[in-house]
Design a protein around this motif. Structure first.
Motif, short mmCIF file in Angstrom:
data_model
loop_
_atom_site.label_atom_id
_atom_site.label_comp_id
_atom_site.label_asym_id
_atom_site.label_seq_id
_atom_site.Cartn_x
_atom_site.Cartn_y
_atom_site.Cartn_z
N ALA A 1 0.83 -1.20 0.00
CA ALA A 1 0.00 0.00 0.00
C ALA A 1 0.87 1.26 0.00
CB ALA A 1 -0.93 0.00 1.20
N LEU A 2 1.98 1.20 0.72
CA LEU A 2 2.90 2.34 0.75
C LEU A 2 3.49 2.59 -0.64
CD1 LEU A 2 4.38 4.49 2.38
CD2 LEU A 2 6.15 2.80 2.81
N PHE A 3 3.84 1.52 -1.33
CA PHE A 3 4.37 1.65 -2.69
C PHE A 3 3.37 2.34 -3.60
CE2 PHE A 3 4.52 -0.14 -7.00
CZ PHE A 3 5.78 0.30 -7.38
N LEU A 4 2.12 1.91 -3.55
CA LEU A 4 1.09 2.50 -4.41
C LEU A 4 0.83 3.95 -4.04
CD1 LEU A 4 -1.40 -0.49 -4.63
CD2 LEU A 4 0.23 0.29 -6.35
N LEU A 5 0.88 4.27 -2.76
CA LEU A 5 0.68 5.65 -2.32
C LEU A 5 1.80 6.55 -2.85
CD1 LEU A 5 -0.88 7.70 -0.56
CD2 LEU A 5 0.69 7.10 1.28
N VAL A 6 3.02 6.09 -2.77
CA VAL A 6 4.15 6.88 -3.25
C VAL A 6 4.10 7.03 -4.77
CG1 VAL A 6 6.67 6.98 -3.38
CG2 VAL A 6 5.58 6.30 -1.26
N VAL A 7 3.70 6.00 -5.48
CA VAL A 7 3.56 6.10 -6.93
C VAL A 7 2.47 7.11 -7.27
CG1 VAL A 7 2.80 4.85 -8.99
CG2 VAL A 7 4.46 3.82 -7.46
N LEU A 8 1.36 7.08 -6.56
CA LEU A 8 0.28 8.04 -6.80
C LEU A 8 0.74 9.48 -6.54
CD1 LEU A 8 -2.72 8.38 -7.47
CD2 LEU A 8 -3.17 8.25 -5.03
N LEU B 1 11.23 -1.10 -4.69
CA LEU B 1 10.44 -2.30 -4.91
C LEU B 1 11.29 -3.42 -5.51
CD1 LEU B 1 7.58 -3.56 -4.83
CD2 LEU B 1 7.36 -2.83 -7.20
N ALA B 2 12.19 -3.08 -6.42
CA ALA B 2 13.06 -4.09 -7.03
C ALA B 2 13.98 -4.72 -6.00
CB ALA B 2 13.87 -3.47 -8.16
N VAL B 3 14.56 -3.91 -5.13
CA VAL B 3 15.43 -4.43 -4.08
C VAL B 3 14.64 -5.29 -3.11
CG1 VAL B 3 16.83 -3.77 -2.08
CG2 VAL B 3 17.13 -2.60 -4.27
N ARG B 4 13.47 -4.83 -2.76
CA ARG B 4 12.64 -5.56 -1.80
C ARG B 4 12.20 -6.91 -2.37
NH1 ARG B 4 6.85 -3.57 0.41
NH2 ARG B 4 6.40 -5.42 1.60
N SER B 5 11.83 -6.96 -3.65
CA SER B 5 11.39 -8.22 -4.24
C SER B 5 12.57 -9.18 -4.43
CB SER B 5 10.68 -7.98 -5.57
OG SER B 5 11.58 -7.48 -6.53
N THR B 6 13.75 -8.64 -4.69
CA THR B 6 14.94 -9.49 -4.82
C THR B 6 15.28 -10.14 -3.49
OG1 THR B 6 15.80 -8.07 -6.57
CG2 THR B 6 17.36 -9.53 -5.49
N VAL C 1 11.27 6.95 -9.61
CA VAL C 1 12.44 6.10 -9.84
C VAL C 1 12.92 5.47 -8.53
CG1 VAL C 1 14.89 6.14 -10.53
CG2 VAL C 1 13.17 7.29 -11.94
N ALA C 2 12.95 6.26 -7.46
CA ALA C 2 13.37 5.73 -6.16
C ALA C 2 12.41 4.66 -5.67
CB ALA C 2 13.47 6.87 -5.15
N ASP C 3 11.12 4.85 -5.88
CA ASP C 3 10.14 3.88 -5.43
C ASP C 3 10.24 2.58 -6.21
OD1 ASP C 3 8.06 3.28 -3.65
OD2 ASP C 3 6.56 3.69 -5.20
N VAL C 4 10.45 2.66 -7.50
CA VAL C 4 10.60 1.44 -8.31
C VAL C 4 11.89 0.71 -7.93
CG1 VAL C 4 10.98 0.60 -10.67
CG2 VAL C 4 9.19 2.28 -10.20
#
Length: 54
Positions: A2-9, A42-47, A36-39
């Protein structure tokens, strides 16, 4: 997630305001950097999550 989506919004809104309003180009730059920072986050977190599952 949810935090990811909020920051993207927020990044999208800042980018739109920066692109539309004359003289607020810095908001567009902030929105792009935030997106860019949020993506990257997310990439680091998913890895890390995939490594933990193995």
């Amino acid at each position: 997630m949810a935090l990811f989506l909020l920051v993207v919004l927020i990044a999208i809104v800042l980018g739109l305001v920066g692109a539309v309003v004359h003289g607020l180009i810095y908001l567009l730059a902030i929105g792009i950097v935030l997106l860019v920072a949020d993506v990257a986050f997310l990439a680091v977190r998913s890895t890390r999550r995939q490594r933990a599952l193995r």
